[in-house]
Design an enzyme around this catalytic site. Structure first.
Site, mmCIF file in Angstrom:
data_model
loop_
_atom_site.group_PDB
_atom_site.id
_atom_site.type_symbol
_atom_site.label_atom_id
_atom_site.label_comp_id
_atom_site.label_asym_id
_atom_site.label_seq_id
_atom_site.Cartn_x
_atom_site.Cartn_y
_atom_site.Cartn_z
ATOM 1 N N HIS A 120 -2.963 -3.782 3.743
ATOM 2 C CA HIS A 120 -1.953 -4.376 4.633
ATOM 3 C C HIS A 120 -1.459 -3.350 5.661
ATOM 4 O O HIS A 120 -1.229 -3.680 6.819
ATOM 5 C CB HIS A 120 -0.745 -4.883 3.831
ATOM 6 C CG HIS A 120 -0.904 -6.266 3.298
ATOM 7 N ND1 HIS A 120 -1.170 -7.347 4.101
ATOM 8 C CD2 HIS A 120 -0.805 -6.761 2.030
ATOM 9 C CE1 HIS A 120 -1.236 -8.442 3.355
ATOM 10 N NE2 HIS A 120 -1.023 -8.119 2.092
ATOM 11 N N CYS A 126 -2.185 -13.497 -2.147
ATOM 12 C CA CYS A 126 -1.370 -12.759 -1.193
ATOM 13 C C CYS A 126 -0.248 -13.683 -0.742
ATOM 14 O O CYS A 126 -0.493 -14.861 -0.462
ATOM 15 C CB CYS A 126 -2.233 -12.353 0.003
ATOM 16 S SG CYS A 126 -1.309 -11.459 1.261
ATOM 17 N N HIS A 182 -4.967 -3.468 -2.247
ATOM 18 C CA HIS A 182 -4.567 -4.643 -1.457
ATOM 19 C C HIS A 182 -3.404 -4.281 -0.522
ATOM 20 O O HIS A 182 -3.411 -4.628 0.665
ATOM 21 C CB HIS A 182 -4.180 -5.764 -2.434
ATOM 22 C CG HIS A 182 -3.720 -7.034 -1.800
ATOM 23 N ND1 HIS A 182 -4.413 -8.217 -1.929
ATOM 24 C CD2 HIS A 182 -2.622 -7.317 -1.041
ATOM 25 C CE1 HIS A 182 -3.763 -9.179 -1.270
ATOM 26 N NE2 HIS A 182 -2.678 -8.657 -0.726
ATOM 27 N N GLU A 183 -2.407 -3.564 -1.056
ATOM 28 C CA GLU A 183 -1.231 -3.232 -0.236
ATOM 29 C C GLU A 183 -1.564 -2.185 0.827
ATOM 30 O O GLU A 183 -1.075 -2.260 1.953
ATOM 31 C CB GLU A 183 -0.078 -2.753 -1.126
ATOM 32 C CG GLU A 183 0.461 -3.796 -2.104
ATOM 33 C CD GLU A 183 0.773 -5.143 -1.465
ATOM 34 O OE1 GLU A 183 1.258 -5.165 -0.318
ATOM 35 O OE2 GLU A 183 0.502 -6.183 -2.104
HETATM 36 ZN ZN ZN Z 1 -1.112 -9.376 0.460
#
Ligand code: ZN
Length: 187
Positions: free
Chosen positions: A162, A115, A158-159
Site C-alpha cells: 500500500h 483488503c 500487503h501493507e
Molecule cells: Zn489492503
C-alpha cells in the site's frame, strides 16, 4: 471512531501513489489515525461484531487508505487463545518500514487476500514471502525490528505494498490467476 466509508475504495487514484517518508514527531492527526485504525481493526475482528454491518473484518490499514500519503500502517493480529477465553490481539504500529530480509520460500493465502479498500472477492494467487524481517520505527520514533511469518508475513507485505501504491490483486497473474498453485505452499 473510524467509519467504513472513510476508507478509500480501490477506484480512488490516491491509492496508486507512493507514500512519503514520515518525519518525527508524528502530528496529532497521525496519532489519531493510528488510534482510530487500531480501534476499528480490533472491533472488526471481534466475534460479536461479525454480523455488524458497520464493520468489514480487516487485519491492517495503511495511512493512504484514509487519504494520508505517509509511510505508516497498523496491523492488529488476533492471537490464539483457549476456546472460551476472550479474544486477544497484538497491535503493530510501523512507520517508515524497510524489508531487511525475506525467505526464499513463497506462500499464498488459500482463501485469497482481503483488503478494506477492495469490496469484492478477487480470485487468484498472491505470492508472498513466507517469512520477512522488517525494520522501521514505532509511533514515538523509536527503532523497531519485527520478524513475521505465515499470515502475519502476508499482512506486512500487503501493507508495505500500500505504501508503494500497489493493491494485492495487481500481484495476481492476469493470464493465469492460479499460477503457482502447485509450487507454493498455501496457508
Ligand atoms: Zn489492503
Amino acid at each position: 471512531m473510524l467509519k467504513l466509508n472513510e476508507i478509500l475504495d480501490e477506484k480512488d487514484k490516491r491509492l496508486k501513489c507512493v507514500s512519503k517518508e514520515v518525519k518525527f514527531p508524528l502530528t496529532e492527526k497521525d496519532i489519531n489515525i493510528i488510534n482510530n485504525s487500531i480501534e476499528y481493526l480490533t472491533n472488526s475482528q471481534l466475534e460479536e461484531n461479525l454480523e455488524n454491518e458497520k464493520f468489514r473484518p480487516g487485519m491492517g490499514l495503511a495511512a493512504i487508505q484514509l487519504g494520508i500519503p505517509k509511510r505508516y500502517f497498523v496491523i492488529v493480529e488476533e492471537l490464539p487463545t483457549g476456546e472460551h477465553d476472550p479474544q486477544k490481539f497484538k497491535n503493530y504500529i510501523v512507520v517508515n518500514p524497510k524489508v531487511v530480509s525475506h525467505s526464499e520460500e513463497m506462500i499464498y493465502a488459500e482463501l485469497g487476500e482481503g483488503c478494506l479498500s477492495v469490496n469484492r472477492e478477487v480470485p487468484g494467487i498472491v505470492p508472498r514471502h513466507a517469512r520477512i524481517t522488517i525494520e522501521g520505527f514505532n509511533e514515538l520514533g523509536e527503532p523497531i525490528k519485527i520478524r513475521a511469518r505465515e499470515e502475519l508475513s502476508i499482512a506486512f507485505q500487503h501493507e508495505i505494498d500500500h505504501l508503494n501504491g500497489i493493491l494485492f490483486f495487481e500481484r495476481i497473474d492476469k493470464t493465469d490467476p492460479f499460477n503457482g498453485e502447485n509450487t507454493m505452499r498455501s496457508i
